[in-house]
Design a protein around this motif. Structure first.
Motif, PDB file in Angstrom:
ATOM      1  N   GLU A 474       0.861  -1.186   0.000  1.00 17.62           N
ATOM      2  CA  GLU A 474       0.000   0.000   0.000  1.00 17.62           C
ATOM      3  C   GLU A 474       0.891   1.227   0.000  1.00 17.62           C
ATOM      4  OE1 GLU A 474      -2.602   2.412   3.229  1.00 17.62           O
ATOM      5  OE2 GLU A 474      -3.074   0.283   3.051  1.00 17.62           O
ATOM      6  N   VAL A 475       0.740   2.063  -0.999  1.00 12.53           N
ATOM      7  CA  VAL A 475       1.576   3.257  -1.136  1.00 12.53           C
ATOM      8  C   VAL A 475       0.776   4.519  -0.793  1.00 12.53           C
ATOM      9  CG1 VAL A 475       3.082   4.573  -2.665  1.00 12.53           C
ATOM     10  CG2 VAL A 475       2.865   2.083  -2.959  1.00 12.53           C
ATOM     11  N   THR A 476      -0.418   4.597  -1.306  1.00 11.54           N
ATOM     12  CA  THR A 476      -1.287   5.759  -1.076  1.00 11.54           C
ATOM     13  C   THR A 476      -2.302   5.415   0.004  1.00 11.54           C
ATOM     14  OG1 THR A 476      -1.064   6.325  -3.408  1.00 11.54           O
ATOM     15  CG2 THR A 476      -2.809   7.424  -2.175  1.00 11.54           C
ATOM     16  N   ALA A 477      -2.476   6.304   0.963  1.00 15.37           N
ATOM     17  CA  ALA A 477      -3.422   6.068   2.046  1.00 15.37           C
ATOM     18  C   ALA A 477      -4.804   5.749   1.479  1.00 15.37           C
ATOM     19  CB  ALA A 477      -3.496   7.280   2.965  1.00 15.37           C
ATOM     20  N   GLY A 478      -5.378   4.662   1.952  1.00 17.18           N
ATOM     21  CA  GLY A 478      -6.705   4.280   1.510  1.00 17.18           C
ATOM     22  C   GLY A 478      -6.709   3.366   0.313  1.00 17.18           C
ATOM     23  N   ALA A 479      -5.581   3.224  -0.376  1.00 19.73           N
ATOM     24  CA  ALA A 479      -5.497   2.339  -1.530  1.00 19.73           C
ATOM     25  C   ALA A 479      -5.006   0.967  -1.070  1.00 19.73           C
ATOM     26  CB  ALA A 479      -4.555   2.923  -2.578  1.00 19.73           C
ATOM     27  N   ASP A 481      -2.857  -2.781  -2.578  1.00 22.43           N
ATOM     28  CA  ASP A 481      -2.196  -3.602  -3.604  1.00 22.43           C
ATOM     29  C   ASP A 481      -1.685  -2.782  -4.793  1.00 22.43           C
ATOM     30  OD1 ASP A 481      -2.857  -5.736  -1.995  1.00 22.43           O
ATOM     31  OD2 ASP A 481      -4.617  -6.297  -3.170  1.00 22.43           O
ATOM     32  N   GLU A 482      -1.227  -1.569  -4.511  1.00 33.48           N
ATOM     33  CA  GLU A 482      -0.611  -0.789  -5.594  1.00 33.48           C
ATOM     34  C   GLU A 482       0.712  -1.409  -6.023  1.00 33.48           C
ATOM     35  OE1 GLU A 482      -1.576   3.783  -4.627  1.00 33.48           O
ATOM     36  OE2 GLU A 482      -1.051   2.537  -2.883  1.00 33.48           O
ATOM     37  N   GLY A 483       1.468  -1.899  -5.045  1.00 32.04           N
ATOM     38  CA  GLY A 483       2.707  -2.622  -5.342  1.00 32.04           C
ATOM     39  C   GLY A 483       3.940  -1.754  -5.289  1.00 32.04           C
ATOM     40  N   GLY A 484       5.070  -2.404  -5.123  1.00 32.07           N
ATOM     41  CA  GLY A 484       6.344  -1.708  -5.074  1.00 32.07           C
ATOM     42  C   GLY A 484       7.487  -2.649  -5.415  1.00 32.07           C
ATOM     43  N   VAL A 485       8.637  -2.063  -5.683  1.00 30.00           N
ATOM     44  CA  VAL A 485       9.850  -2.806  -6.015  1.00 30.00           C
ATOM     45  C   VAL A 485      10.989  -2.258  -5.173  1.00 30.00           C
ATOM     46  CG1 VAL A 485      11.548  -3.312  -7.817  1.00 30.00           C
ATOM     47  CG2 VAL A 485       9.109  -3.337  -8.370  1.00 30.00           C
ATOM     48  N   SER A 486      11.731  -3.138  -4.513  1.00 30.23           N
ATOM     49  CA  SER A 486      12.879  -2.747  -3.698  1.00 30.23           C
ATOM     50  C   SER A 486      14.153  -3.289  -4.333  1.00 30.23           C
ATOM     51  CB  SER A 486      12.744  -3.303  -2.274  1.00 30.23           C
ATOM     52  OG  SER A 486      11.582  -2.815  -1.646  1.00 30.23           O
ATOM     53  N   VAL A 487      15.246  -2.579  -4.120  1.00 29.12           N
ATOM     54  CA  VAL A 487      16.552  -2.999  -4.629  1.00 29.12           C
ATOM     55  C   VAL A 487      17.429  -3.376  -3.448  1.00 29.12           C
ATOM     56  CG1 VAL A 487      18.623  -2.287  -5.862  1.00 29.12           C
ATOM     57  CG2 VAL A 487      16.369  -1.549  -6.683  1.00 29.12           C
ATOM     58  N   LEU A 488      17.973  -4.584  -3.475  1.00 29.84           N
ATOM     59  CA  LEU A 488      18.942  -5.049  -2.488  1.00 29.84           C
ATOM     60  C   LEU A 488      20.299  -5.071  -3.159  1.00 29.84           C
ATOM     61  CD1 LEU A 488      16.871  -8.052  -1.051  1.00 29.84           C
ATOM     62  CD2 LEU A 488      16.806  -5.642  -0.357  1.00 29.84           C
ATOM     63  N   ARG A 489      21.241  -4.277  -2.629  1.00 30.20           N
ATOM     64  CA  ARG A 489      22.540  -4.134  -3.264  1.00 30.20           C
ATOM     65  C   ARG A 489      23.474  -5.281  -2.874  1.00 30.20           C
ATOM     66  NH1 ARG A 489      22.122  -0.736  -7.549  1.00 30.20           N
ATOM     67  NH2 ARG A 489      21.314   1.302  -6.950  1.00 30.20           N
ATOM     68  N   GLY A 490      24.144  -5.842  -3.878  1.00 31.07           N
ATOM     69  CA  GLY A 490      25.149  -6.861  -3.618  1.00 31.07           C
ATOM     70  C   GLY A 490      26.443  -6.237  -3.139  1.00 31.07           C
ATOM     71  N   GLY A 491      27.221  -7.005  -2.406  1.00 28.55           N
ATOM     72  CA  GLY A 491      28.509  -6.565  -1.886  1.00 28.55           C
ATOM     73  C   GLY A 491      29.222  -7.734  -1.257  1.00 28.55           C
ATOM     74  N   PRO A 492      30.446  -7.542  -0.746  1.00 28.68           N
ATOM     75  CA  PRO A 492      31.227  -8.672  -0.221  1.00 28.68           C
ATOM     76  C   PRO A 492      30.549  -9.423   0.912  1.00 28.68           C
ATOM     77  CG  PRO A 492      32.226  -6.558   0.369  1.00 28.68           C
ATOM     78  CD  PRO A 492      31.169  -6.281  -0.638  1.00 28.68           C
ATOM     79  N   ASN A 493      29.608  -8.777   1.615  1.00 29.43           N
ATOM     80  CA  ASN A 493      28.880  -9.455   2.685  1.00 29.43           C
ATOM     81  C   ASN A 493      27.505  -9.937   2.243  1.00 29.43           C
ATOM     82  OD1 ASN A 493      30.896  -9.089   4.633  1.00 29.43           O
ATOM     83  ND2 ASN A 493      30.217  -6.995   4.979  1.00 29.43           N
ATOM     84  N   GLY A 494      27.227  -9.925   0.956  1.00 31.18           N
ATOM     85  CA  GLY A 494      25.920 -10.337   0.474  1.00 31.18           C
ATOM     86  C   GLY A 494      25.026  -9.152   0.195  1.00 31.18           C
ATOM     87  N   ALA A 499      17.696   2.329   0.447  1.00 34.20           N
ATOM     88  CA  ALA A 499      16.521   3.156   0.731  1.00 34.20           C
ATOM     89  C   ALA A 499      15.853   3.594  -0.574  1.00 34.20           C
ATOM     90  CB  ALA A 499      16.924   4.369   1.552  1.00 34.20           C
ATOM     91  N   GLY A 500      14.557   3.745  -0.501  1.00 31.65           N
ATOM     92  CA  GLY A 500      13.820   4.272  -1.639  1.00 31.65           C
ATOM     93  C   GLY A 500      13.141   3.193  -2.445  1.00 31.65           C
ATOM     94  N   MET A 501      11.873   2.953  -2.183  1.00 32.25           N
ATOM     95  CA  MET A 501      11.120   1.955  -2.939  1.00 32.25           C
ATOM     96  C   MET A 501      10.717   2.533  -4.293  1.00 32.25           C
ATOM     97  SD  MET A 501       7.537   0.095  -1.860  1.00 32.25           S
ATOM     98  CE  MET A 501       8.258  -0.516  -0.335  1.00 32.25           C
ATOM     99  N   LEU A 502      10.728   1.682  -5.309  1.00 30.74           N
ATOM    100  CA  LEU A 502      10.234   2.073  -6.628  1.00 30.74           C
ATOM    101  C   LEU A 502       8.733   1.821  -6.683  1.00 30.74           C
ATOM    102  CD1 LEU A 502      13.012   0.450  -8.876  1.00 30.74           C
ATOM    103  CD2 LEU A 502      12.787   2.858  -8.260  1.00 30.74           C
ATOM    104  N   ASN A 503       7.991   2.838  -7.059  1.00 32.93           N
ATOM    105  CA  ASN A 503       6.545   2.716  -7.218  1.00 32.93           C
ATOM    106  C   ASN A 503       6.139   3.346  -8.543  1.00 32.93           C
ATOM    107  OD1 ASN A 503       6.872   3.607  -3.956  1.00 32.93           O
ATOM    108  ND2 ASN A 503       5.752   1.714  -4.382  1.00 32.93           N
ATOM    109  N   SER A 511      -5.143   1.176  -7.165  1.00 33.24           N
ATOM    110  CA  SER A 511      -5.305  -0.033  -6.369  1.00 33.24           C
ATOM    111  C   SER A 511      -5.360  -1.259  -7.276  1.00 33.24           C
ATOM    112  CB  SER A 511      -6.593   0.042  -5.542  1.00 33.24           C
ATOM    113  OG  SER A 511      -6.485   0.999  -4.513  1.00 33.24           O
ATOM    114  N   ALA A 512      -4.894  -2.380  -6.723  1.00 36.64           N
ATOM    115  CA  ALA A 512      -4.919  -3.679  -7.408  1.00 36.64           C
ATOM    116  C   ALA A 512      -4.007  -3.737  -8.628  1.00 36.64           C
ATOM    117  CB  ALA A 512      -6.344  -4.055  -7.810  1.00 36.64           C
ATOM    118  N   ALA A 513      -3.105  -2.732  -8.804  1.00 33.21           N
ATOM    119  CA  ALA A 513      -2.184  -2.764  -9.949  1.00 33.21           C
ATOM    120  C   ALA A 513      -1.168  -3.886  -9.796  1.00 33.21           C
ATOM    121  CB  ALA A 513      -1.483  -1.419 -10.105  1.00 33.21           C
ATOM    122  N   GLY A 514      -0.736  -4.157  -8.561  1.00 34.54           N
ATOM    123  CA  GLY A 514       0.221  -5.245  -8.332  1.00 34.54           C
ATOM    124  C   GLY A 514       1.577  -4.998  -8.964  1.00 34.54           C
TER     125      GLY A 514
END
Length: 788
Positions: A474-479, A481-494, A499-503, A511-514
């Protein structure tokens, strides 16, 4: 040394060990320089080396000395005392007489920074004694000792070590081999002189080795003492250290796992298998789940050379690589005992390659060698051959990313399991949720974090990043299943969160865009870094996002632009123009499955020029060069027909070639592509989770110049896989083909999302990774989603 000798007097028992008689009983008139003659006259049955002891007279609790005297031959010495927990807090110095020319050395200080092991067979053994580091003296036949301190420990004695006992030791084969035929790893096994090669007397090792569960770090040591030895003497020095640790300290075996001389020759240390997690005795407080290598010499006074540095780096790269570890990373270790630097139970962050002084109050491994550690970490990491796609920690192994969107009431998680010698290595897994540091958002029921995942190097740093979808976000109040994408950065420790979700842009968010229900990465604009393709099926849109600046391109419609279901996406350079392209499939409201193609360009994916092939899509997509012509091809899974269709790349893009392959009933619900046999042709792994009353199956179709061929079947309990096929297991609900072992060949992994009443499991040739091993709770559906 040629010849053998007989003992002149019966051996004495000291602390339960058969030791040579006190050197006080040796002929006082033994002339300087007669050591070699004495050796040649010794007994033929002496073969394991000898240790002679001299008690240092008591009296003054702050000063004790042993006057100069002749002794039986020795080449190494040290001081020991009764209480293994006591420390000699003052000074201990020795002079020795050369057996070659009769001259006395100057006074030399012994290194007192040594403690007995805190675990292993040695810990409860009454024979264990405290002691200094041993000092290599070369052929000697006389000794003098002086000690001083505020409170010297009781039972002080000097240990005179004759590594050969007069016998000539014959070297064995040059390279130590693992106990089992372990697969190659990203960093190759370096040349190692085995224990038989330096003359270990295995009869002196009373107890079998103790095995740990893991190897998380390697400690670097030096033996201190002298640097004036010759490399021809190195094996004798290692034998001497072995005898001192066993007969003088009372340990079960030599304390170090590996030793290296100044010529770069590596010696196998403690027994039990160089490829095994053997418990050592090297760093008090941190002997558990660690390995060790000690350089012969004093590196407070000497500087290392290229041969030494290369040897350490190669051993560390290989040993840590067995456990999916990048040598340049860090790790949190827990002190097993209070050791004067850390308290028992204290958690400490250390380098994967650390110096002895990092874990214990000592000068070891010497300032010069300690200063080399940053460069050694870099060199060890560079020794790993890149595994390519999916290597998040840069250790040369692809890592398995298991998305678990059902975990914690559907909040979801991703478990990263680093590749290792026999496949994904669960003990070193990391579990990432939206509560993890740096990961945007919060873990909320229904977010579905991990519902889709895809690897790609977005920031061009050589480490693969992981893009994770949470379509229930949920990204917008009241909506909803809008959905989001997160980035996990690789590095020597995995992987670590960024910070900063992609929407989706706010103006188009619904709503319901998924958004994030299906993901792929590829270098769509040819700038060297991967970009993201994310689908929002509930809104009928596909978005291309630049991996560097996160800029969104205009969306491409899915079908007519209305809601679709069952989205699938894959990326590959189908026309071999240097820009990766994308293929998308989905199910329309009318039940059709078109295939949409988006071409890459200098400006990114041409979302404004989609090409749609009616009826050509399927439930799953995967891309790779199946026929070895340099163009990526597309495999399309159609489980309703149990077939795999292939579209071959060409200068004009994808073209169909031949009839679809009938692989297995219901096959194609999941797909992965990789070269599983090293023949240069990518192969197709297809899952059929609904087959056999949903017990599930999978098939592997080998690529060739003519495309994919006849299938080879996989099932639980067959083809080298563990477990047994049971209705409802859904084996094949997800599949992966990646180079987990770092040998240049892709290995399969299979998800069984219905295993154990919905708990799920991941299966590889190395075993079963159940939810507990992956840090997931029951009924989590582990094995439904893999990152590709």
């Amino acid at each position: 040394m040629a010849g053998t000798r007989k003992s002149m007097i019966a051996p004495a028992l000291v602390c339960g060990l058969a030791l040579g008689a006190s050197a006080l009983a040796a002929p006082a008139a033994a002339a300087p320089g007669q050591a070699d003659a004495h050796r040649r006259a010794a007994a033929a049955d002496a073969h394991s080396g000898e240790v002679h002891t001299l008690d240092i007279p008591g009296g003054d609790p702050q000063k004790r000395a042993l006057s100069a005297r002749s002794t039986r031959p020795f080449s190494m010495l040290g001081l020991t005392w009764d209480d293994p927990d006591a420390r000699l807090t003052g000074t201990a110095e020795v002079r020795t007489r050369s057996a070659r020319n009769g001259s006395w050395s100057g006074w030399r200080a012994l290194d007192t920074d040594v403690r007995t092991p805190e675990s292993g067979p040695e810990h409860s053994d009454s024979r264990v004694r405290g002691g200094t580091q041993p000092l290599w003296t070369g052929d000697s036949d006389g000794v003098q000792v002086r000690t001083a301190g505020s409170r010297l420990p009781d039972g002080l004695r000097v240990e005179l070590v004759d590594p050969d006992g007069g016998a000539e030791v014959t070297a064995a084969p040059r390279t130590a081999a693992p106990d089992t035929a372990a697969p190659r790893t990203a960093a190759p096994l370096p040349e190692v002189t085995p224990r038989s090669g330096w003359g270990a007397d295995e009869s002196l090792v009373a107890d079998p080795p103790t095995y740990m569960t893991d190897t998380k770090a390697m400690f670097v040591h030096h033996t201190a003492g002298t640097n004036s030895y010759t490399c021809a003497e190195s094996a004798e020095i290692v034998r001497g250290i072995f005898l001192y640790h066993v007969k003088s300290n009372g340990w079960n075996d030599i304390g170090y796992h590996f030793l290296v001389d100044k010529c770069g020759t590596v010696f196998e240390g403690r027994a039990g298998g160089i490829d095994k997690p053997v418990q050592g005795a090297h760093t008090y407080g941190f002997n558990t789940d660690t390995s060790s290598i000690s350089v012969l010499g004093d590196y407070n006074t000497a500087t290392t050379n290229t041969a030494v540095r290369d040897a350490i780096a190669k051993v560390a790269a290989w040993k840590l690589g067995l456990y999916g570890i990048n040598p340049s990373g860090t790790v949190v270790l827990t002190a097993a005992a209070a050791n004067g630097k850390f308290t028992a139970g204290q958690k400490v962050t250390m380098g994967r390659i650390s110096g002895h002084r990092d874990g214990y109050p000592t000068e070891c491994p010497g300032q010069n060698l300690y200063d080399d550690l940053p460069a050694l970490r870099t060199a060890a990491a560079a020794a790993n051959s890149p595994a390519g796609h999916g290597d998040a920690n840069g250790d040369g192994h692809a890592d398995l990313a298991a998305g678990v969107p059902k975990a914690t009431s559907g909040a979801g998680q991703v478990t990263l399991v680093p590749g290792g010698r026999s496949g994904p290595y669960a003990p070193n897994r990391s579990v990432i949720t939206q509560e993890s540091e740096g990961v945007p958002g919060e873990s909320e029921a229904g977010d579905g974090f991990g519902a889709a995942a895809a690897y790609g190097d977005l920031d061009q740093d050589g480490y693969e990043d992981l893009v994770v979808g949470s379509p229930g976000e949920e990204v917008t109040a009241g909506a909803s299943d809008e959905g989001g994408v997160s980035v996990l950065r690789g590095g020597p420790n995995g992987l670590t969160g960024q910070a900063g979700m992609l929407n989706e842009p706010a103006a188009q968010r619904t709503s319901a865009a998924g958004f994030g229900s299906a993901l792929a990465t590829g270098d769509f604009d040819g700038d060297g870094g991967d970009d993201i393709l994310a689908l929002a099926p509930g809104a009928g849109r596909a978005w291309a996002v630049d991996g560097a600046d996160r800029a969104f391109s205009a969306p491409a419609p899915l079908g007519s632009g209305g809601p679709v279901t069952e989205p699938a996406v894959a990326a590959g350079d189908f026309d071999h123009d240097g820009y990766e392209d994308a293929a998308l499939s989905f199910r329309t409201e009318g039940g059709e499955r078109p295939l949409t193609l988006l071409r890459g360009s200098a400006t990114g994916l041409r979302t404004d020029e989609p090409v749609t092939l009616s009826g050509a899509g399927g439930r799953a997509l995967a891309a790779g060069d199946l026929n070895g012509d340099g163009y990526d091809d597309l495999a399309v899974g159609r489980p309703d027909a149990g077939e795999i269709a292939t579209f071959h790349g060409s200068a004009g893009g994808l073209t169909t070639t031949g009839a679809p392959v009938v692989a297995e009933p219901l096959a194609g619900a999941s797909l992965a592509v990789g070269d599983s046999d090293g023949d240069g042709y990518a192969d197709v792994l297809a899952g059929a989770p609904a087959a056999d009353d949903a017990a599930g199956r999978a098939v592997l179709l080998h690529g060739s110049a003519d495309g994919i061929g006849s299938p080879a079947a996989y099932a639980q309990g067959a083809g080298g896989l563990p477990g047994s096929a049971e209705a409802g297991d859904r084996f094949g609900s997800a599949v992966a083909l990646a180079d987990f072992t770092g040998d240049g060949i892709a290995e399969p992994a299979f998800g069984a999302g219905g295993e154990d009443s919905g708990d799920g499991a991941v299966l590889t040739a190395g075993g079963v990774l159940a939810p507990a091993a992956l840090g997931a709770s029951a009924a989590s559906g582990v094995g439904e989603v893999f990152g590709h």
